[in-house]
Enzyme design. Structure first.
Site, PDB file in Angstrom:
ATOM      1  N   HIS A 222      62.689  65.267 -14.553  1.00 38.64           N
ATOM      2  CA  HIS A 222      63.726  66.443 -15.584  1.00 38.64           C
ATOM      3  C   HIS A 222      65.194  66.151 -15.149  1.00 38.64           C
ATOM      4  O   HIS A 222      65.750  67.202 -14.251  1.00 38.64           O
ATOM      5  CB  HIS A 222      62.829  67.487 -14.140  1.00 38.64           C
ATOM      6  CG  HIS A 222      61.708  68.348 -14.860  1.00 38.64           C
ATOM      7  ND1 HIS A 222      60.155  67.050 -14.341  1.00 38.64           N
ATOM      8  CD2 HIS A 222      61.344  68.934 -15.745  1.00 38.64           C
ATOM      9  CE1 HIS A 222      59.501  68.194 -15.174  1.00 38.64           C
ATOM     10  NE2 HIS A 222      59.895  68.420 -15.412  1.00 38.64           N
TER      11      HIS A 222
ATOM     12  N   HIS B 293      66.534  65.238 -20.367  1.00 37.42           N
ATOM     13  CA  HIS B 293      65.620  65.446 -20.633  1.00 37.42           C
ATOM     14  C   HIS B 293      65.381  67.232 -21.937  1.00 37.42           C
ATOM     15  O   HIS B 293      65.286  67.479 -22.191  1.00 37.42           O
ATOM     16  CB  HIS B 293      64.474  65.645 -19.656  1.00 37.42           C
ATOM     17  CG  HIS B 293      62.838  67.125 -19.842  1.00 37.42           C
ATOM     18  ND1 HIS B 293      62.183  67.090 -20.570  1.00 37.42           N
ATOM     19  CD2 HIS B 293      63.038  68.465 -19.546  1.00 37.42           C
ATOM     20  CE1 HIS B 293      61.200  67.988 -21.423  1.00 37.42           C
ATOM     21  NE2 HIS B 293      62.049  68.752 -19.981  1.00 37.42           N
TER      22      HIS B 293
ATOM     23  N   ASP C 136      65.114  73.925 -17.332  1.00 35.34           N
ATOM     24  CA  ASP C 136      64.513  73.552 -16.846  1.00 35.34           C
ATOM     25  C   ASP C 136      65.856  73.559 -16.170  1.00 35.34           C
ATOM     26  O   ASP C 136      66.016  72.445 -14.843  1.00 35.34           O
ATOM     27  CB  ASP C 136      64.110  72.315 -16.875  1.00 35.34           C
ATOM     28  CG  ASP C 136      62.500  71.623 -17.373  1.00 35.34           C
ATOM     29  OD1 ASP C 136      61.971  70.942 -18.381  1.00 35.34           O
ATOM     30  OD2 ASP C 136      61.342  72.415 -16.901  1.00 35.34           O
TER      31      ASP C 136
HETATM   32  C1  LIG Z   1      55.216  71.692 -20.581  1.00 37.65           C
HETATM   33  O1  LIG Z   1      55.841  72.095 -19.453  1.00 37.65           O
HETATM   34  C2  LIG Z   1      55.654  70.410 -18.254  1.00 37.65           C
HETATM   35  C3  LIG Z   1      55.938  70.173 -17.362  1.00 37.65           C
HETATM   36  C4  LIG Z   1      55.851  69.039 -16.431  1.00 37.65           C
HETATM   37  C5  LIG Z   1      55.923  67.991 -17.131  1.00 37.65           C
HETATM   38 CL1  LIG Z   1      55.705  66.528 -16.980  1.00 37.65          CL
HETATM   39  C6  LIG Z   1      55.401  68.285 -18.522  1.00 37.65           C
HETATM   40  C7  LIG Z   1      55.374  67.076 -18.919  1.00 37.65           C
HETATM   41  N1  LIG Z   1      56.171  66.249 -20.409  1.00 37.65           N
HETATM   42  N2  LIG Z   1      55.788  65.759 -20.164  1.00 37.65           N
HETATM   43  C8  LIG Z   1      54.206  65.267 -20.156  1.00 37.65           C
HETATM   44  C9  LIG Z   1      53.737  63.687 -20.647  1.00 37.65           C
HETATM   45  C10 LIG Z   1      53.800  62.322 -20.985  1.00 37.65           C
HETATM   46  N3  LIG Z   1      52.551  63.757 -19.166  1.00 37.65           N
HETATM   47  C11 LIG Z   1      51.895  64.648 -17.988  1.00 37.65           C
HETATM   48  C12 LIG Z   1      51.130  64.079 -17.727  1.00 37.65           C
HETATM   49  C13 LIG Z   1      50.454  66.221 -16.501  1.00 37.65           C
HETATM   50  C14 LIG Z   1      51.315  66.755 -16.600  1.00 37.65           C
HETATM   51  C15 LIG Z   1      51.002  68.287 -16.107  1.00 37.65           C
HETATM   52  O2  LIG Z   1      52.026  68.949 -15.571  1.00 37.65           O
HETATM   53  N4  LIG Z   1      49.873  68.433 -16.216  1.00 37.65           N
HETATM   54  C16 LIG Z   1      49.299  69.307 -14.990  1.00 37.65           C
HETATM   55  C17 LIG Z   1      48.734  69.926 -16.108  1.00 37.65           C
HETATM   56  C18 LIG Z   1      48.258  70.187 -17.406  1.00 37.65           C
HETATM   57  C19 LIG Z   1      47.843  71.541 -15.420  1.00 37.65           C
HETATM   58  C20 LIG Z   1      52.580  67.351 -17.536  1.00 37.65           C
HETATM   59  C21 LIG Z   1      52.730  66.277 -18.509  1.00 37.65           C
HETATM   60  N5  LIG Z   1      53.993  66.152 -19.023  1.00 37.65           N
HETATM   61  C22 LIG Z   1      55.483  68.930 -19.564  1.00 37.65           C
HETATM   62 MG   LIG Z   2      59.583  73.020 -17.217  1.00 35.11          MG
HETATM   63 ZN   LIG Z   3      60.730  70.797 -19.885  1.00 30.50          ZN
END
Ligand SMILES: COc1ccc(Cl)c(-c2nnc3c(C)nc4ccc(C(=O)NCC(C)C)cc4n23)c1
Ligand SMILES: [Mg+2]
Ligand SMILES: [Zn+2]
Length: 344
Positions: A81, A85, A124
């Protein structure tokens, strides 16, 4: 504390020529993470220019340059983050405005598109590499400020964005009429708050229904649902790129998640599996994340914009590679080798 942005940095940005104009910058297969870090602010300026926002809203170039540098400075050096990003999220917003003709085809007004791009860039700001439940669990300052309303981090990103807009010489919305200005801030707020995955889950069903009914360009509820959906698409846009990008993103995200898990362990609380480096199986988690979140989201997008079908195809291909990786991981993990660079 007051972030300073040197006058010469503003001047340098203003003088940046896009003579490093990269091929295919406006194509979905282009990866913004391949843009040289030092050229990123210049490419943000280029996107605003190319989409006609500077002319249309009489944005002073020095103001936009200073705004971009303040936003960049507002990001911390977290593994995922961070400013890169933010740049890649904003780039995908630019790709959708341009390739789906969001303004020309009436899905958004020019003002909505301007605010959408700004929302992507700012969504972010000042992220600490820890998620909302960490704030509440550890009773951080941000939790004390926002936990009663939920979306703790997103409310902070919004507050930081407002703070930059209110900083002398950074208010890129100063040329708007007062009613445009209040509409812009309202859309900025909804867009940034909608990047909380928890609120995406709540809205996903309504987004599906909206698309099945047929998008109504004059329905404010549909507009709000569309903005939220597009924000999440931008936030997850690394999933629509080549496997190398998808793999690198996963490395950075689980670097962040596992650091939070380590921190929670050191504070005597047990992290959830996804954040526990002892228990998490990245390929399994990624297959689930793509299946449950990314694919449904981009399938909705493709239902609305057929040109997005190529993105769904890339996502499915990447999921196949994660599935293969699962087996590779299985065999290696029996032999104790458990690392990401097994993957091709
Ligand atoms: C749209 O907001 C966000 C905020 C933070 C993150 Cl890191 C992401 C994000 N962006 N790319 C990814 C990838 C490739 N894998 C992830 C695997 C799990 C999660 C996660 O937060 N799981 C818990 C929830 C489902 C309750 C987020 C993931 N993620 C997106
Ligand atoms: Mg965010
Ligand atoms: Zn983001």
């Amino acid at each position: 504390y007051h972030m300073k942005v040197e006058a010469e940095a503003v001047q340098t940005l203003l003088n940046c020529r896009d003579d490093h104009n990269i091929k295919d910058f406006d194509q979905f297969h282009f990866s913004p993470r391949n843009v040289p870090y030092r050229h990123m602010p210049c490419y943000i300026l280029k996107m605003f220019d190319e989409l006609g926002f500077i002319r249309y809203y009489r944005i002073k170039r020095t103001t936009l340059a200073r705004f971009i540098l303040f936003v960049k400075k507002g990001y911390r050096d977290a593994p995922y983050h961070n400013w890169i990003h933010a740049f890649s999220v904003a780039h995908f917003g630019y790709l959708m405005i341009k390739n789906f003709n969001l303004v020309k085809d009436g899905y958004m007004t020019q003002l909505h598109a301007l605010v959408f791009l700004v929302s992507c860039l700012c969504h972010d700001i000042d992220h600490r590499g820890t998620n909302n439940s960490f704030q509440t669990k550890c009773g951080t300052v941000l939790a004390s400020l926002y936990s009663s309303e939920g979306s703790v981090m997103e409310r902070h990103h919004l507050a930081q964005s407002m703070c930059i807009l209110n900083t002398d010489g950074c208010n890129i919305f100063e040329g708007l009429t007062s009613e445009e200005y209040s509409e812009a801030l309202d859309i900025l707020r909804n867009n940034i708050l909608s990047t909380d995955l928890a609120s995406h889950f709540r809205a996903a069903e309504n987004q599906r229904e909206m698309i099945d009914q047929g998008y109504d360009k004059n329905d404010p509820k549909h507009q709000k649902l569309l903005h939220a959906m597009l924000m999440t698409c931008c936030d997850l846009s690394d999933q629509t790129k080549h496997w190398r990008i998808t793999k690198k993103t996963a490395e950075q995200i689980y670097d962040e998640f596992f650091s939070q898990g380590d921190l929670e362990k050191s504070m005597g609380t047990a992290p959830i599996e996804m954040m526990d480096r002892e228990r998490a199986s990245i390929p399994d988690l990624q297959v689930q994340f793509i299946t449950n979140l990314v694919l449904p989201l981009f399938s909705n997008l493709a239902a609305l914009f057929p040109a997005a079908q190529i993105l769904v195809d890339v996502i499915m291909k990447n999921r196949e590679i994660w599935k293969m990786a699962k087996n590779v991981f299985q065999t290696y993990s029996e032999t104790g080798v458990k690392c990401m660079d097994i993957l091709l």
